[in-house]
Design an enzyme around this catalytic site. Structure first.
Site, PDB file in Angstrom:
ATOM      1  N   LYS A   1      30.224 -15.003   0.025  1.00 50.32           N
ATOM      2  CA  LYS A   1      29.135 -14.105  -0.407  1.00 50.32           C
ATOM      3  C   LYS A   1      29.441 -13.375  -1.716  1.00 50.32           C
ATOM      4  O   LYS A   1      28.519 -12.884  -2.371  1.00 50.32           O
ATOM      5  CB  LYS A   1      28.853 -13.047   0.671  1.00 50.32           C
ATOM      6  CG  LYS A   1      28.472 -13.599   2.032  1.00 50.32           C
ATOM      7  CD  LYS A   1      27.126 -14.260   2.019  1.00 50.32           C
ATOM      8  CE  LYS A   1      26.672 -14.668   3.406  1.00 50.32           C
ATOM      9  NZ  LYS A   1      25.594 -15.637   3.402  1.00 50.32           N
TER      10      LYS A   1
ATOM     11  N   HIS B   1      25.369 -28.950  -1.139  1.00 56.03           N
ATOM     12  CA  HIS B   1      26.130 -29.035   0.116  1.00 56.03           C
ATOM     13  C   HIS B   1      25.355 -28.387   1.242  1.00 56.03           C
ATOM     14  O   HIS B   1      24.941 -27.238   1.116  1.00 56.03           O
ATOM     15  CB  HIS B   1      27.479 -28.330  -0.023  1.00 56.03           C
ATOM     16  CG  HIS B   1      28.556 -29.248  -0.484  1.00 56.03           C
ATOM     17  ND1 HIS B   1      29.324 -29.961   0.387  1.00 56.03           N
ATOM     18  CD2 HIS B   1      28.941 -29.596  -1.714  1.00 56.03           C
ATOM     19  CE1 HIS B   1      30.168 -30.709  -0.307  1.00 56.03           C
ATOM     20  NE2 HIS B   1      29.958 -30.511  -1.587  1.00 56.03           N
TER      21      HIS B   1
ATOM     22  N   TYR C   1      35.945 -25.813   8.985  1.00 50.18           N
ATOM     23  CA  TYR C   1      36.591 -24.608   9.507  1.00 50.18           C
ATOM     24  C   TYR C   1      37.444 -25.014  10.697  1.00 50.18           C
ATOM     25  O   TYR C   1      36.912 -25.502  11.702  1.00 50.18           O
ATOM     26  CB  TYR C   1      35.547 -23.594   9.973  1.00 50.18           C
ATOM     27  CG  TYR C   1      34.658 -23.042   8.864  1.00 50.18           C
ATOM     28  CD1 TYR C   1      35.191 -22.218   7.876  1.00 50.18           C
ATOM     29  CD2 TYR C   1      33.291 -23.320   8.829  1.00 50.18           C
ATOM     30  CE1 TYR C   1      34.393 -21.693   6.866  1.00 50.18           C
ATOM     31  CE2 TYR C   1      32.477 -22.789   7.829  1.00 50.18           C
ATOM     32  CZ  TYR C   1      33.035 -21.980   6.846  1.00 50.18           C
ATOM     33  OH  TYR C   1      32.233 -21.467   5.865  1.00 50.18           O
TER      34      TYR C   1
ATOM     35  N   TYR D   1      23.968 -17.959   6.610  1.00 46.94           N
ATOM     36  CA  TYR D   1      25.010 -18.601   5.804  1.00 46.94           C
ATOM     37  C   TYR D   1      24.592 -18.720   4.337  1.00 46.94           C
ATOM     38  O   TYR D   1      25.394 -18.526   3.429  1.00 46.94           O
ATOM     39  CB  TYR D   1      25.260 -19.985   6.404  1.00 46.94           C
ATOM     40  CG  TYR D   1      26.568 -20.651   6.037  1.00 46.94           C
ATOM     41  CD1 TYR D   1      27.769 -19.960   6.037  1.00 46.94           C
ATOM     42  CD2 TYR D   1      26.597 -22.010   5.732  1.00 46.94           C
ATOM     43  CE1 TYR D   1      28.963 -20.591   5.730  1.00 46.94           C
ATOM     44  CE2 TYR D   1      27.782 -22.660   5.431  1.00 46.94           C
ATOM     45  CZ  TYR D   1      28.964 -21.936   5.422  1.00 46.94           C
ATOM     46  OH  TYR D   1      30.139 -22.565   5.121  1.00 46.94           O
TER      47      TYR D   1
ATOM     48  N   PRO E   1      36.362 -13.768   1.344  1.00 48.84           N
ATOM     49  CA  PRO E   1      35.723 -15.039   0.973  1.00 48.84           C
ATOM     50  C   PRO E   1      35.286 -15.873   2.180  1.00 48.84           C
ATOM     51  O   PRO E   1      34.800 -16.985   2.009  1.00 48.84           O
ATOM     52  CB  PRO E   1      36.805 -15.793   0.181  1.00 48.84           C
ATOM     53  CG  PRO E   1      37.988 -14.920   0.113  1.00 48.84           C
ATOM     54  CD  PRO E   1      37.791 -13.753   1.045  1.00 48.84           C
TER      55      PRO E   1
HETATM   56  C1  LIG Z   1      40.300 -17.439  -3.590  1.00 48.44           C
HETATM   57  C2  LIG Z   1      38.902 -16.912  -3.669  1.00 48.44           C
HETATM   58  C3  LIG Z   1      37.835 -17.710  -3.231  1.00 48.44           C
HETATM   59  C4  LIG Z   1      36.531 -17.238  -3.292  1.00 48.44           C
HETATM   60  N1  LIG Z   1      35.498 -18.030  -2.846  1.00 48.44           N
HETATM   61  C5  LIG Z   1      34.229 -17.584  -2.934  1.00 48.44           C
HETATM   62  C6  LIG Z   1      33.099 -18.431  -2.603  1.00 48.44           C
HETATM   63  O1  LIG Z   1      33.252 -19.590  -2.216  1.00 48.44           O
HETATM   64  N2  LIG Z   1      31.845 -17.918  -2.767  1.00 48.44           N
HETATM   65  C7  LIG Z   1      31.629 -16.632  -3.215  1.00 48.44           C
HETATM   66  O2  LIG Z   1      30.461 -16.206  -3.332  1.00 48.44           O
HETATM   67  N3  LIG Z   1      32.672 -15.807  -3.541  1.00 48.44           N
HETATM   68  C8  LIG Z   1      33.951 -16.254  -3.437  1.00 48.44           C
HETATM   69  N4  LIG Z   1      34.984 -15.470  -3.849  1.00 48.44           N
HETATM   70  C9  LIG Z   1      34.704 -14.133  -4.381  1.00 48.44           C
HETATM   71  C10 LIG Z   1      34.258 -14.200  -5.842  1.00 48.44           C
HETATM   72  O3  LIG Z   1      35.181 -14.908  -6.620  1.00 48.44           O
HETATM   73  C11 LIG Z   1      34.086 -12.783  -6.378  1.00 48.44           C
HETATM   74  O4  LIG Z   1      33.246 -12.091  -5.485  1.00 48.44           O
HETATM   75  C12 LIG Z   1      33.482 -12.786  -7.777  1.00 48.44           C
HETATM   76  O5  LIG Z   1      34.448 -13.192  -8.710  1.00 48.44           O
HETATM   77  C13 LIG Z   1      32.966 -11.397  -8.140  1.00 48.44           C
HETATM   78  O6  LIG Z   1      32.497 -11.399  -9.467  1.00 48.44           O
HETATM   79  P1  LIG Z   1      32.588 -10.082 -10.340  1.00 48.44           P
HETATM   80  O7  LIG Z   1      32.005 -10.427 -11.660  1.00 48.44           O
HETATM   81  O8  LIG Z   1      32.036  -8.942  -9.588  1.00 48.44           O
HETATM   82  O9  LIG Z   1      34.147  -9.751 -10.469  1.00 48.44           O
HETATM   83  P2  LIG Z   1      35.308 -10.599 -11.131  1.00 48.44           P
HETATM   84  O10 LIG Z   1      35.023 -12.052 -11.098  1.00 48.44           O
HETATM   85  O11 LIG Z   1      36.576 -10.095 -10.493  1.00 48.44           O
HETATM   86  O12 LIG Z   1      35.267 -10.150 -12.649  1.00 48.44           O
HETATM   87  C14 LIG Z   1      35.695  -8.874 -13.071  1.00 48.44           C
HETATM   88  C15 LIG Z   1      36.213  -8.987 -14.494  1.00 48.44           C
HETATM   89  O13 LIG Z   1      36.567  -7.693 -14.968  1.00 48.44           O
HETATM   90  C16 LIG Z   1      37.775  -7.776 -15.703  1.00 48.44           C
HETATM   91  N5  LIG Z   1      38.383  -6.444 -15.695  1.00 48.44           N
HETATM   92  C17 LIG Z   1      39.023  -5.832 -14.662  1.00 48.44           C
HETATM   93  N6  LIG Z   1      39.416  -4.606 -15.024  1.00 48.44           N
HETATM   94  C18 LIG Z   1      39.002  -4.421 -16.301  1.00 48.44           C
HETATM   95  C19 LIG Z   1      39.125  -3.337 -17.228  1.00 48.44           C
HETATM   96  N7  LIG Z   1      39.731  -2.196 -16.887  1.00 48.44           N
HETATM   97  N8  LIG Z   1      38.603  -3.494 -18.482  1.00 48.44           N
HETATM   98  C20 LIG Z   1      37.977  -4.641 -18.839  1.00 48.44           C
HETATM   99  N9  LIG Z   1      37.849  -5.710 -17.991  1.00 48.44           N
HETATM  100  C21 LIG Z   1      38.352  -5.587 -16.741  1.00 48.44           C
HETATM  101  C22 LIG Z   1      38.566  -8.843 -14.985  1.00 48.44           C
HETATM  102  O14 LIG Z   1      39.557  -9.449 -15.807  1.00 48.44           O
HETATM  103  C23 LIG Z   1      37.459  -9.844 -14.598  1.00 48.44           C
HETATM  104  O15 LIG Z   1      37.276 -10.845 -15.573  1.00 48.44           O
HETATM  105  C24 LIG Z   1      36.295 -15.929  -3.813  1.00 48.44           C
HETATM  106  C25 LIG Z   1      37.366 -15.138  -4.268  1.00 48.44           C
HETATM  107  C26 LIG Z   1      38.659 -15.613  -4.201  1.00 48.44           C
HETATM  108  C27 LIG Z   1      39.787 -14.742  -4.703  1.00 48.44           C
END
Ligand SMILES: Cc1cc2nc3c(=O)[nH]c(=O)nc-3n(C[C@H](O)[C@H](O)[C@H](O)COP(=O)(O)OP(=O)(O)OC[C@H]3O[C@@H](n4cnc5c(N)ncnc54)[C@H](O)[C@@H]3O)c2cc1C
Length: 394
Positions: free
Chosen positions: A302, A79, A206, A391, A298
């Site tokens: 990033k 994209h 947007y 971006y 979001p």
């Molecule tokens: C609606 C939405 C849209 C988004 N769109 C985008 C996008 O287009 N592009 C982008 O880059 N980002 C986007 N994001 C953000 C992105 O989803 C997050 O930044 C990303 O999931 C971060 O990854 P992570 O592995 O750090 O955390 P997470 O994906 O939150 O993973 C953390 C994991 O830890 C687990 N956990 C929590 N506490 C504990 C515990 N105490 N013990 C054991 N396990 C635990 C959780 O269950 C989870 O599976 C979006 C977020 C949302 C909510």
């Protein structure tokens, strides 16, 4: 992993099986570093949890270099255009042909998580589902210990040389560290929707509207994400589907730019825009990556990308520390990653200001500035180049 009485011992204990924890685990397995991942949810839950979709070129490169991109290659879509709509009309920004000339790859986060889980297990990884980390002891000592509890209420203990805190914005790692932090609560809420419908246009859209932001983000040929700014504690979660589609159509100017391709709303949640920056990203033997290290809205896609980037840096640093007793990369981890987090936060903040109706005492004045920003983005080559670079950058 060895069992030491009732305490399991490993080199690196990873909290959380999101993009950060799973990339970290996969890279450690590839480097032959012992690790265990604890995940509080079930495998089915994390493999269906729809969140991000837009992967930056550097994230794609990390996944490719480490053999984690088979699904992405088969199912990801390139994209490179986003579109802005406002009272002044619409314009497209072909960012794949501006700035550094790089596109995003759209691949739903739940598919990426599914791929990463399968690959981690294929690499012989130890991944414990439905095990919640409850307490981290002795993070400043030589062998920190994590207490966890399974779904039946049984306690499990894990000792490790290092802990990768990848358990997200509300996880245990973030709650445990006492490092400095700055926070911005934006007082902006989005109704985040997934529609069983093809995107109306193949671009990100947007919609800048006086009644609130509306956006369209393609996910696949059948599924589209929409966002609709709404009252923080209002009843938007209960709105009937026709009302949601009417509101999206109004704010995206469907009467002027063409009707939306509607479908069943298959998921809805509220996202309260919030940023939090932690500094440093480490305390003792506990290192933070992904959403645990920083909360980012979001608005500029990033979060998942910072998660991949942080996990890659942490994997390299843990590997050097565990295999070669060389701690230099771990000592530098926070200082190296923070500038990239700050840059992403800065761009994300500028997107929030660009997309939402200003409020407060100088709202009318800031609305004029917003119009000027949009005009500049539509007409200035250097502004468009800078936007394009920022971006896709992480
Ligand atoms: C609606 C939405 C849209 C988004 N769109 C985008 C996008 O287009 N592009 C982008 O880059 N980002 C986007 N994001 C953000 C992105 O989803 C997050 O930044 C990303 O999931 C971060 O990854 P992570 O592995 O750090 O955390 P997470 O994906 O939150 O993973 C953390 C994991 O830890 C687990 N956990 C929590 N506490 C504990 C515990 N105490 N013990 C054991 N396990 C635990 C959780 O269950 C989870 O599976 C979006 C977020 C949302 C909510």
């Amino acid at each position: 992993m060895r069992a030491d009485g009732s305490t399991h011992t490993t080199a690196v204990l990873i909290l959380g099986a999101g993009p950060a924890g799973l990339v970290l685990g996969n890279l450690l397995r590839a480097a032959d570093v012992e690790c265990v991942i604890l995940e509080r949810r079930s495998r089915a839950h994390i493999e269906q949890r729809a969140r991000a979709g837009f992967l930056a070129p550097e994230s794609v490169a990390v996944l490719r270099e480490h053999g984690l991109d088979a699904g992405l290659r088969a199912g990801g879509q390139t994209h490179g255009i986003c579109e802005f709509r406002s009272a002044a009309g619409r314009f497209e920004l072909n960012y794949a042909e501006l700035g550094r000339g790089e596109p995003h790859t759209v691949y739903p986060q739940q598919n990426l998580v599914t791929d990463l889980v399968a690959e981690f297990l294929r690499r012989g990884g130890d991944l414990r589902f439905e095990l919640t980390a409850e307490q981290i002891h002795d993070r400043f000592g030589d062998r920190p210990l994590v207490q966890a509890r399974d779904a039946e209420g049984r306690e499990h203990r894990f000792a490790a040389r290092y802990i990768g805190g990848c358990d997200g914005a509300r996880g245990l790692a973030r709650r445990t560290v006492t490092v400095a932090r700055t926070v911005n609560e934006y007082d902006i809420t989005w109704l985040a929707l997934l529609a069983q419908a093809p995107p109306t246009t193949s671009t990100v859209v947007y919609g800048v509207h006086p009644d609130g932001f509306a956006g369209q983000m393609p996910r696949s040929a059948e599924i589209t994400r929409y966002y609709l700014q709404c009252a923080p504690h209002g009843d938007a979660l209960n709105w009937e589907e026709p009302r949601i589609w009417a509101e999206l159509a109004r704010r995206l100017g469907a009467d002027r730019h063409g009707p939306l391709r509607e479908g069943a709303i298959i998921e809805r949640s509220l996202v309260h825009l919030r940023s939090e920056i932690l500094d440093p990203l480490q305390e003792g033997k506990l290192f933070l990556a992904g959403d645990a290290a920083t909360s980012i809205s979001p608005s500029a896609a990033k979060g998942a990308n910072l998660a991949v980037l942080g996990a890659r840096a942490l994997a390299e640093a843990f590997t050097r520390a565990v295999r070669h007793y060389d701690h230099t990369a771990l000592d530098r981890y926070s200082a190296d990653l923070l500038p990239r987090i700050l840059r992403a936060q800065q761009f994300s903040n500028s997107m929030i200001e660009l997309l939402h109706p200003p409020t407060g005492p100088a709202a009318a004045f800031r609305r004029d500035l917003q119009r000027a920003q949009l005009h500049s983005l539509a007409t200035s080559r250097s502004h468009r180049d800078f936007f394009a670079e920022s971006y896709v950058d992480i």
